[in-house]
Scaffold this active site. Sequence first.
Site, PDB file in Angstrom:
ATOM      1  N   MET A 127       0.881  -1.244  -0.063  1.00 21.43           N
ATOM      2  CA  MET A 127       0.032   0.092   0.000  1.00 21.43           C
ATOM      3  C   MET A 127       0.912   1.362   0.047  1.00 21.43           C
ATOM      4  SD  MET A 127      -2.600  -1.545  -0.637  1.00 21.43           S
ATOM      5  CE  MET A 127      -2.269  -3.076  -1.105  1.00 21.43           C
ATOM      6  N   CYS A 128       0.963   2.245   0.944  1.00 22.36           N
ATOM      7  CA  CYS A 128       1.855   3.201   1.041  1.00 22.36           C
ATOM      8  C   CYS A 128       1.198   4.413   0.579  1.00 22.36           C
ATOM      9  CB  CYS A 128       3.032   2.997   0.193  1.00 22.36           C
ATOM     10  SG  CYS A 128       3.775   1.448   0.421  1.00 22.36           S
TER      11      CYS A 128
END
Length: 313
Positions: free
Chosen positions: A1-2
């Site tokens: 994700m991030c």
Amino acid sequence: MCTRILWNSNDVATTVARCMDWAVSDEPELWFVPAGTSRSGNADEASHRWTSTYGSVVTSMWGLGTVDGINDRGLGVHALYLDPEDVAFPEPDGRPSVANAMWVQYLLDNYATVAEAVADIDRVRITSPTFRGMQLGVHIALEDAGGDSAIIEPLGGEMVVHHGREYTVMANSPTLDKQLENLTRFRPFGGELPPPGDITSQDRFVRSAYFLHYLPEPESVEEAVAGVFQLISNVSVPYGAPYSTGDVYPTWWRAGADLTHRIYYFGSTRSPNIFWISLDDLADVREVRKIDPRILTLVGDQTADLQPAALLY
């Protein structure tokens, strides 16, 4: 994700922060890679080989490649996950190749500014070899000490480049054009909706843009760094928090940089501390060095505590 957030509109320092969200730890290691280091694209039979022009401080992922970092000219580069169904890398065409796991390192080693990197975007072909048995989609954010920015996404077999100071936020899927379209539904970006509160990529993107818009002018470099770390904490995912699918992708670490003064910051979410490495203090070092950023007691300036090491990737 991030998520990645760039603050390039204040008069004190250009600062950036990103978080790493994944189902399991990516076992990060923090490296100093000096100028003059020989590297390989680790891709296929056409793998590119080069010698780094610039030194860099970087974070590796599973010891297989570089996922984040800055170089000694103040260029920052960050790889974030993009759903594989959204991604199509170029087919073999005679150009030398670089694996997506080495894309960040290649850019840090060879370019001083975003404009230089964008102008040379077609010099190599980025590939997507199997990564621990997985095909990983990825897109790249770049920024430099002057505040320039770019988002690069491999779509339809080509590199789609969004280049300009206005590209300050990046998350995951959907692609950037769709993220920006969704943003217009919210205030103060053209719509009337308040900022959302979920942990989805689109909600994190909107929330990042919303709070970045309202950050007050910092009075010091410390405040400029703290500002982006406060924002990246706001879009980090706590341990155990599930997506609507039931999948859990917590934030394992947060990294940031003062690009103006070439300082790289790192904090494990298992620790209450943040530590940093100063590239200017490594200007005369000609050997690879590293530190384990998962040591929970690391705090403050750790430049002198980097240890000589053999580069593993």
